[in-house]
Design a protein around this motif. Structure first.
Motif, PDB file in Angstrom:
ATOM      1  N   ARG A 175       0.837  -1.202   0.000  1.00 25.50           N
ATOM      2  CA  ARG A 175       0.000   0.000   0.000  1.00 25.50           C
ATOM      3  C   ARG A 175       0.873   1.254   0.000  1.00 25.50           C
ATOM      4  NH1 ARG A 175      -3.684   1.461   5.146  1.00 25.50           N
ATOM      5  NH2 ARG A 175      -4.314   3.540   4.518  1.00 25.50           N
ATOM      6  N   LYS A 179      -2.838   5.619  -1.233  1.00 31.43           N
ATOM      7  CA  LYS A 179      -3.396   4.734  -2.247  1.00 31.43           C
ATOM      8  C   LYS A 179      -4.121   3.551  -1.600  1.00 31.43           C
ATOM      9  CE  LYS A 179      -1.388   6.975  -5.688  1.00 31.43           C
ATOM     10  NZ  LYS A 179      -2.145   7.728  -6.716  1.00 31.43           N
ATOM     11  N   ASP A 200      -7.704  -5.621  -4.714  1.00 26.21           N
ATOM     12  CA  ASP A 200      -7.616  -4.477  -3.815  1.00 26.21           C
ATOM     13  C   ASP A 200      -7.902  -4.923  -2.381  1.00 26.21           C
ATOM     14  OD1 ASP A 200      -7.183  -2.953  -6.037  1.00 26.21           O
ATOM     15  OD2 ASP A 200      -9.142  -1.961  -6.030  1.00 26.21           O
TER      16      ASP A 200
END
Length: 217
Positions: A175, A179, A200
């Motif tokens: 990460r 973001k 994700d």
């Protein structure tokens, strides 16, 4: 509270509905009592669909994310696994239901002691808990077939990648600052580490793996 029913509902509503189909992973999620691996004050929310703050800037990872990471790791029953940032031990307990041996490294002394006590009392005899620097992994028992970071990192330390065996897999949520995190699979083939992005996953950082502050002139 009936934890067994809550655990089953977690599997049905959080895990199966998020592309987790591996029967070994699902069985582990059904079996391991997450409430045992949380501080007593947090046990009532053990099966919520989110990361749980457990103190000291640490979080118990969202169940769906750890389940998907385990599935992508394709763990075999003969594998030796390392989990980095084990906290109170839930992720290590899940891995232990699939892998042959699990090494759980944790930097917090109290969490290390709690996890070790829980594993002993619940007869998880294939988990080894060690206190140490998370960024160093645990080279004493390397190489590992599977390595999992139990929290987000800005990058995977090179020294930890070196602990992946030939044919081994490392799973981490990477990460960048500001973001959304990306679950990433690293694999060693013919001595070379490659990686690919999976999904994700916006989980909290492990302490010590946050973005470093940059100065603006």
């Amino acid at each position: 509270m009936d934890y067994q029913i809550a655990r089953h509902n977690m599997v049905e509503n959080q895990v199966r509905t998020n592309k987790v189909t591996d029967p070994l992973v699902i069985a582990a999620m059904e079996e391991v009592p997450r409430e045992l691996f949380l501080p007593e004050a947090k046990r009532g929310v053990a099966y919520v669909d989110e990361d749980i703050a457990v103190g000291g800037g640490r979080y118990a990872m969202e169940p769906m994310v750890i389940a998907r990471l385990m599935q992508c790791a394709e763990i075999a029953e003969t594998d030796v696994a390392l989990i980095i940032g084990a906290g109170y031990g839930y992720g290590a307990a899940l891995l232990s239901r699939v892998a042959e041996t699990v090494v759980a490294v944790e930097s917090d002394k109290d969490m290390t002691a709690s996890a070790e006590a829980t594993f002993q009392s619940a007869n998880y005899d294939n988990v080894i808990v060690v206190e140490g620097d998370l960024a160093a992994g645990y080279p004493n028992q390397a190489p590992y077939n599977v390595i999992v970071f139990d929290g987000a990192v800005t990058e995977v330390p090179a020294g930890v990648l070196e602990q992946v065996s030939e044919g081994g897999r490392l799973l981490a949520v990477v990460r960048a600052e500001g973001k959304v995190g990306i679950a990433r699979l690293y694999e060693r083939e013919n001595g070379v580490i490659g990686h690919r992005d999976l999904f994700d996953a916006n989980i909290p950082y492990l302490p010590g793996f946050e973005p470093t502050e940059s100065f603006v002139f």
